[in-house]
Design a protein around this motif. Sequence first.
Motif, short mmCIF file in Angstrom:
data_model
loop_
_atom_site.label_atom_id
_atom_site.label_comp_id
_atom_site.label_asym_id
_atom_site.label_seq_id
_atom_site.Cartn_x
_atom_site.Cartn_y
_atom_site.Cartn_z
N MET A 83 0.85 -1.18 0.00
CA MET A 83 0.00 0.00 0.00
C MET A 83 0.89 1.24 0.00
O MET A 83 1.81 1.36 0.80
N GLU A 84 0.60 2.15 -0.87
CA GLU A 84 1.37 3.39 -0.98
C GLU A 84 0.82 4.42 0.00
O GLU A 84 -0.38 4.64 0.08
N THR A 85 1.70 5.04 0.76
CA THR A 85 1.31 6.10 1.67
C THR A 85 1.58 7.44 1.01
O THR A 85 2.67 7.67 0.48
N ARG A 86 0.61 8.31 1.05
CA ARG A 86 0.75 9.64 0.46
C ARG A 86 0.59 10.70 1.53
O ARG A 86 -0.09 10.50 2.53
N THR A 87 1.21 11.82 1.30
CA THR A 87 1.07 12.96 2.20
C THR A 87 -0.09 13.82 1.72
O THR A 87 -0.22 14.07 0.53
N ILE A 88 -0.94 14.24 2.65
CA ILE A 88 -2.04 15.11 2.26
C ILE A 88 -1.59 16.56 2.31
O ILE A 88 -0.69 16.93 3.06
N THR A 89 -2.25 17.38 1.53
CA THR A 89 -1.93 18.80 1.49
C THR A 89 -2.55 19.50 2.70
O THR A 89 -3.49 18.98 3.31
N GLY B 197 -11.67 12.61 -3.92
CA GLY B 197 -12.27 12.26 -5.20
C GLY B 197 -12.92 10.88 -5.14
O GLY B 197 -12.43 9.99 -4.44
N VAL B 198 -14.00 10.73 -5.88
CA VAL B 198 -14.73 9.46 -5.91
C VAL B 198 -13.81 8.38 -6.48
O VAL B 198 -13.20 8.56 -7.54
N GLY B 199 -13.70 7.27 -5.77
CA GLY B 199 -12.88 6.15 -6.23
C GLY B 199 -11.40 6.32 -5.96
O GLY B 199 -10.60 5.47 -6.36
N SER B 200 -11.00 7.39 -5.28
CA SER B 200 -9.58 7.64 -5.03
C SER B 200 -9.15 7.30 -3.60
O SER B 200 -8.05 7.63 -3.19
N TRP B 201 -10.01 6.66 -2.85
CA TRP B 201 -9.68 6.24 -1.49
C TRP B 201 -10.34 4.89 -1.24
O TRP B 201 -11.24 4.48 -1.96
N ARG B 202 -9.88 4.19 -0.22
CA ARG B 202 -10.48 2.91 0.14
C ARG B 202 -10.34 2.67 1.64
O ARG B 202 -9.51 3.30 2.30
N VAL B 203 -11.13 1.77 2.13
CA VAL B 203 -11.12 1.41 3.54
C VAL B 203 -10.51 0.02 3.66
O VAL B 203 -10.89 -0.90 2.95
N GLU B 204 -9.54 -0.11 4.55
CA GLU B 204 -8.96 -1.41 4.85
C GLU B 204 -9.17 -1.67 6.33
O GLU B 204 -8.95 -0.78 7.16
#
Length: 64
Positions: free
Chosen positions: A1-7, A49-56
Amino acid sequence: METRTITPEQKEALDRRLPDEAVSQHPTKTFLSSIKSIYVTERLNEVFGVGSWRVETEIVERSE
């Protein structure tokens, strides 16, 4: 899973208070609140954005 930094703008949007109708007292445990999940979904769609996140999910502890 890729971790991204939020703005900073995304963090600010995520930190905004949910509408009053999104949160109510839990029906049986009056010391808890209940959040209607559609409001969380809408906020995540707005920010990422729609479809740009998910729940694990992960079970951390389980008892019988």
